[in-house]
Design a protein around this motif. Structure first.
Motif, PDB file in Angstrom:
ATOM      1  N   GLY A  29       0.753  -1.227   0.104  1.00 26.61           N
ATOM      2  CA  GLY A  29      -0.036   0.045  -0.032  1.00 26.61           C
ATOM      3  C   GLY A  29       0.646   1.248   0.022  1.00 26.61           C
ATOM      4  O   GLY A  29       0.309   2.327  -0.102  1.00 26.61           O
ATOM      5  N   GLY A  30       2.246   1.076  -0.009  1.00 25.48           N
ATOM      6  CA  GLY A  30       2.891   2.303   0.184  1.00 25.48           C
ATOM      7  C   GLY A  30       2.811   2.939  -1.152  1.00 25.48           C
ATOM      8  O   GLY A  30       2.441   2.412  -2.375  1.00 25.48           O
ATOM      9  N   GLY A  31       3.536   4.319  -1.425  1.00 20.61           N
ATOM     10  CA  GLY A  31       3.791   4.936  -2.582  1.00 20.61           C
ATOM     11  C   GLY A  31       3.989   6.194  -2.355  1.00 20.61           C
ATOM     12  O   GLY A  31       4.519   6.694  -1.485  1.00 20.61           O
ATOM     13  N   LEU A  32       3.916   7.222  -3.515  1.00 18.11           N
ATOM     14  CA  LEU A  32       4.099   8.566  -3.656  1.00 18.11           C
ATOM     15  C   LEU A  32       2.997   9.474  -3.585  1.00 18.11           C
ATOM     16  O   LEU A  32       2.110   9.046  -4.027  1.00 18.11           O
ATOM     17  CB  LEU A  32       4.898   8.850  -4.748  1.00 18.11           C
ATOM     18  CG  LEU A  32       5.283  10.336  -5.060  1.00 18.11           C
ATOM     19  CD1 LEU A  32       6.293  10.941  -3.977  1.00 18.11           C
ATOM     20  CD2 LEU A  32       6.134  10.660  -6.487  1.00 18.11           C
ATOM     21  N   VAL A  33       3.023  10.297  -2.407  1.00 19.12           N
ATOM     22  CA  VAL A  33       1.597  11.102  -2.380  1.00 19.12           C
ATOM     23  C   VAL A  33       2.143  12.632  -1.965  1.00 19.12           C
ATOM     24  O   VAL A  33       3.247  12.841  -1.455  1.00 19.12           O
ATOM     25  CB  VAL A  33       0.874  10.441  -1.141  1.00 19.12           C
ATOM     26  CG1 VAL A  33       1.397  10.597  -0.052  1.00 19.12           C
ATOM     27  CG2 VAL A  33      -0.587  11.248  -1.296  1.00 19.12           C
ATOM     28  N   GLN A  34       1.268  13.407  -2.380  1.00 17.64           N
ATOM     29  CA  GLN A  34       1.703  14.951  -2.310  1.00 17.64           C
ATOM     30  C   GLN A  34       1.206  15.193  -0.752  1.00 17.64           C
ATOM     31  O   GLN A  34       0.290  14.644  -0.222  1.00 17.64           O
ATOM     32  CB  GLN A  34       1.091  15.783  -2.845  1.00 17.64           C
ATOM     33  CG  GLN A  34       1.399  15.869  -4.286  1.00 17.64           C
ATOM     34  CD  GLN A  34       0.685  16.889  -5.216  1.00 17.64           C
ATOM     35  OE1 GLN A  34      -0.314  17.543  -5.095  1.00 17.64           O
ATOM     36  NE2 GLN A  34       1.433  17.469  -6.264  1.00 17.64           N
ATOM     37  N   THR A  59       7.290  -1.446   3.382  1.00 19.24           N
ATOM     38  CA  THR A  59       6.426  -0.591   2.195  1.00 19.24           C
ATOM     39  C   THR A  59       6.925   0.811   2.317  1.00 19.24           C
ATOM     40  O   THR A  59       6.800   1.458   3.292  1.00 19.24           O
ATOM     41  CB  THR A  59       5.142  -1.024   2.236  1.00 19.24           C
ATOM     42  OG1 THR A  59       4.648  -0.470   0.854  1.00 19.24           O
ATOM     43  CG2 THR A  59       4.380  -0.530   3.189  1.00 19.24           C
ATOM     44  N   GLN A  60       7.304   1.392   1.202  1.00 20.22           N
ATOM     45  CA  GLN A  60       7.783   2.595   1.038  1.00 20.22           C
ATOM     46  C   GLN A  60       6.825   3.447   0.938  1.00 20.22           C
ATOM     47  O   GLN A  60       5.849   3.463   0.035  1.00 20.22           O
ATOM     48  CB  GLN A  60       9.017   2.779  -0.066  1.00 20.22           C
ATOM     49  CG  GLN A  60       9.428   4.427  -0.088  1.00 20.22           C
ATOM     50  CD  GLN A  60      10.197   4.599   0.730  1.00 20.22           C
ATOM     51  OE1 GLN A  60      11.302   4.003   1.169  1.00 20.22           O
ATOM     52  NE2 GLN A  60      10.205   5.774   1.402  1.00 20.22           N
ATOM     53  N   VAL A  61       6.818   4.502   1.961  1.00 20.54           N
ATOM     54  CA  VAL A  61       5.900   5.915   1.809  1.00 20.54           C
ATOM     55  C   VAL A  61       6.639   7.041   1.643  1.00 20.54           C
ATOM     56  O   VAL A  61       7.485   7.277   2.563  1.00 20.54           O
ATOM     57  CB  VAL A  61       5.057   5.887   3.141  1.00 20.54           C
ATOM     58  CG1 VAL A  61       4.235   7.135   2.948  1.00 20.54           C
ATOM     59  CG2 VAL A  61       4.205   4.583   3.288  1.00 20.54           C
ATOM     60  N   THR A  62       6.374   7.768   0.687  1.00 19.82           N
ATOM     61  CA  THR A  62       7.116   9.049   0.130  1.00 19.82           C
ATOM     62  C   THR A  62       6.029  10.055   0.015  1.00 19.82           C
ATOM     63  O   THR A  62       5.188  10.146  -0.673  1.00 19.82           O
ATOM     64  CB  THR A  62       7.832   8.931  -1.023  1.00 19.82           C
ATOM     65  OG1 THR A  62       8.734   7.637  -1.064  1.00 19.82           O
ATOM     66  CG2 THR A  62       8.623  10.075  -1.246  1.00 19.82           C
ATOM     67  N   VAL A  63       6.267  11.061   1.043  1.00 22.84           N
ATOM     68  CA  VAL A  63       5.323  12.260   0.964  1.00 22.84           C
ATOM     69  C   VAL A  63       6.061  13.531   0.387  1.00 22.84           C
ATOM     70  O   VAL A  63       6.906  13.951   0.713  1.00 22.84           O
ATOM     71  CB  VAL A  63       4.684  12.634   2.225  1.00 22.84           C
ATOM     72  CG1 VAL A  63       3.894  13.657   2.177  1.00 22.84           C
ATOM     73  CG2 VAL A  63       4.172  11.141   2.876  1.00 22.84           C
ATOM     74  N   SER A  64       5.613  13.956  -0.677  1.00 14.47           N
ATOM     75  CA  SER A  64       6.373  15.030  -1.339  1.00 14.47           C
ATOM     76  C   SER A  64       5.809  16.315  -0.880  1.00 14.47           C
ATOM     77  O   SER A  64       4.606  16.720  -0.564  1.00 14.47           O
ATOM     78  CB  SER A  64       6.042  15.067  -2.785  1.00 14.47           C
ATOM     79  OG  SER A  64       4.907  15.121  -3.110  1.00 14.47           O
ATOM     80  N   SER A  65       6.555  17.516  -0.754  1.00 12.90           N
ATOM     81  CA  SER A  65       6.144  18.774  -0.313  1.00 12.90           C
ATOM     82  C   SER A  65       5.291  19.568  -1.466  1.00 12.90           C
ATOM     83  O   SER A  65       5.647  19.430  -2.550  1.00 12.90           O
ATOM     84  CB  SER A  65       7.112  19.748   0.669  1.00 12.90           C
ATOM     85  OG  SER A  65       8.241  19.957  -0.413  1.00 12.90           O
TER      86      SER A  65
END
Length: 122
Positions: free
Chosen positions: A7-12, A116-122
């Motif tokens: 369920g991880g992913g890239l999100v703003q 699972t990688q979670v990446t939150v972009s600014s």
């Protein structure tokens, strides 16, 4: 017990993600489950945990009000981490864990899933 997180992913920033962790190999409803995370260059930290029944939940202060841990004992043998209002500082590899030694939450865990990688972009 075997644990499989997803369920991880890239999100703003401000967005949401839901992590899932499927358990197999032992009666799922008999032990507490938890979520941890590890950011680059930092130690792994506790994020949330839930009792075997799902009636009690525990959270890291910085995620209270934004994250919700839940579990489905009846059908899916799955624990979830709903993450809302995500911040860049939530970026990390997230791991699920189980304490199969007891019914009662103690803060200790003896089984771990892959991250699972979670990446939150600014």
């Amino acid at each position: 017990v075997q644990l499989q997180a997803s369920g991880g992913g890239l999100v703003q920033a401000g967005g949401s993600l839901r992590l899932s962790c499927v358990a197999s190999g032992r009666t799922f409803s008999s032990y507490p489950m938890g979520w941890f995370r590890q950011a680059p260059g930092k130690e792994r930290e506790f994020v949330a945990a839930i009792s075997w029944s799902g009636n009690s939940a525990y959270y890291l202060d910085s995620v209270k009000g934004r994250f919700t841990v839940s579990r489905d004992n009846a059908a899916k043998n799955t624990v979830y981490l709903q993450m809302n209002s995500l911040k860049p500082e939530d970026t990390a590899v997230y791991y699920c864990a189980a304490d199969t030694s007891t019914y009662y939450y103690t803060g200790d865990f003896d089984s771990w899933g892959q991250g699972t990688q979670v990446t939150v972009s600014s």
